[in-house]
Design an enzyme around this catalytic site. Structure first.
Site: not given
Ligand code: UGA
Length: 429
Positions: A260, A263, A152
């Protein structure tokens, strides 16, 4: 314990390093010879805060090593983690060929009981397929167990997430591997939930899809806020104070990206379809996310009218802050759309410029974020880097031909920006 991690991407490399940091002996395997060479020479193929020091420290302590040979990895450890990519296919389903190949390689190298742990994000029922494959390709017919142990971690916070996990999910078919898995995770002092394999696999897709849903939800609320004259940041703050909801992942913006969420959403929709459920809720999450980008581009074109012949400064290229990862980055998509409209771009990102250069040609890369605005007609914030909050806004305002900022991540205070003379347009405020 002796552990092997196959695949040294974000998940594999950080997991292996953190396992070594808590005292395990870890062999990291990758079939990419160039990558293994970089790692063996003390370099890192990715940027992740805190990782470089930990890798160096654990290599020096002889607890962490790198190799090209799966057979060597299988021989040296009793617990083998699979952390190879599961990329999307054009129809949204998951390409399982890396997992399948690794399962065959492990089977071919096994000479004693092994616990084979899947860490990659995979469709439900993958554990059964991995077990079947190992059984089929294992010549010596030794015993083994397959375990699902989804990861996670978030990029940019991977070391922290790994060292202080909210929970550890262990999916098993029998009790035999449970004690060893508990031993692997004991040093992390985190709650452990033991489930069947299918449930463990579903927990991962269900969690990521829920987080993506949360973001699309607040982005939809942002649209309402704009129409109603409300402020989405205040709405999110008020909602988030309810413990059942929580403030995290309620940041409105130009949508989620990365390797992530997009996909995993497509994969989960496809998996649901294959087992007979039309997951329309998640299709709507995807639609809102795509629409969020359209709305932002429209906001820019409505204000600047014609983009042809205009120069736009863009702050941010990574898909989020604290990473150099530009895969499925909303910031890159935004740049591509602005270029298509005929704009000239000056761009900056604290970490992702090198990786962006390969996929975003024809723009000017600017090393100093404060110089991006020079000679531009407008400035755009595309990634939520904290350091952009330290932008010299007075300098930027004077350097622009018109003081216009489109803040796609709501980094600045709207009232302060307007008081300082900016034409400031953000999301849902
Ligand atoms: C995500 C999950 O948060 C992890 O728990 C999971 O392990 C991971 O995918 C995975 O499957 O490997 P990640 O893709 O690294 O992690 O990034 P996030 O921090 O979740 O952000 C994803 C996207 O959402 C980013 O583009 C971010 O800018 C956007 N986001 C995030 C928003 O637009 N608003 C928010 O409030 C939070």
């Amino acid at each position: 314990m002796k552990l092997t991690i196959i695949g040294t991407g974000y998940v594999g490399l950080v997991t292996g390093t953190c396992f070594a940091e808590v005292g395990h002996h870890v062999v990291c395997v990758d079939n990419d010879a160039a990558k293994v060479k970089i790692l063996q020479a003390g370099g890192l193929p990715i940027y992740e805060p805190g990782l470089e020091d930990l890798v160096r420290k654990n290599v020096a302590a002889d607890r962490l090593s790198f190799t090209n040979s799966t057979a060597e990895g299988v021989e040296k450890s009793d617990v083998i983690f699979i952390a190879v990519p599961t990329p999307p296919q054009p129809d949204g389903s998951v390409d399982m060929s890396f997992i399948e190949r690794v399962a065959r390689e492990i089977a071919g190298a096994m000479t004693s009981y092994k616990i084979v742990v899947d860490k990659s994000t995979v469709p439900v029922k993958t554990g059964d397929q991995v077990a079947e494959t190992i059984k089929r390709y294992c010549k010596t017919k030794v015993e083994f167990d397959v375990v699902s142990n989804p990861e996670f971690l978030r990029e940019g916070f991977a070391v922290d997430d790994l060292m202080k996990p909210d929970r550890i999910v262990i999916g098993v078919r029998s009790q035999r591997p449970v004690a060893a898995m508990r031993q692997v995770y004991e040093p992390f002092n985190a709650p452990i939930i033991v489930t069947d394999i299918n449930s463990a696999e579903l927990i991962k897709h269900a969690s990521n899809s829920f987080l993506a849903l949360k973001i699309s939800y607040i982005n939809a609320i942002a649209v309402l806020c704009e129409a109603a004259g409300a402020n989405v940041s205040e709405v999110a703050a008020g909602m988030g104070m309810d413990e059942r909801i929580g403030r995290r992942f309620l940041n409105a913006g130009i949508g989620f990206g990365g390797s992530c969420f997009p996909k995993d959403l497509s994969a989960f929709i496809k998996i649901a379809e294959q087992i007979g459920y039309d997951f329309r809720l998640l299709k709507e999450v995807q639609r809102i996310n795509a629409e969020q980008m359209d709305r932002f581009v429209k906001k820019i074109t409505e204000t600047l009218w014609v983009l042809k012949g205009k120069t736009i400064g863009v702050l941010g290229l990574a898909f989020k802050q604290n990473t150099d990862d530009v895969r499925s980055s909303p910031a890159i998509e935004l740049c591509q759309r602005l270029l298509k409209e005929g704009a000239t771009l000056r761009v900056h990102d604290p970490k992702a410029m090198d990786k962006a250069k390969a996929i975003l040609p024809g723009v000017t890369y600017v090393d100093d974020m404060n110089a991006v605005a020079d000679g531009c007609d407008a400035l755009v914030v595309a990634t939520e880097w904290d350091e952009f909050k330290k932008l010299d806004t007075d300098r930027a305002r004077k350097a622009l031909t018109h003081p216009i900022m489109f803040d796609g991540r709501n980094l600045f205070d709207a009232a302060e920006m307007e008081a300082a003379g900016w034409i400031y347009k953000s999301i849902g405020r």
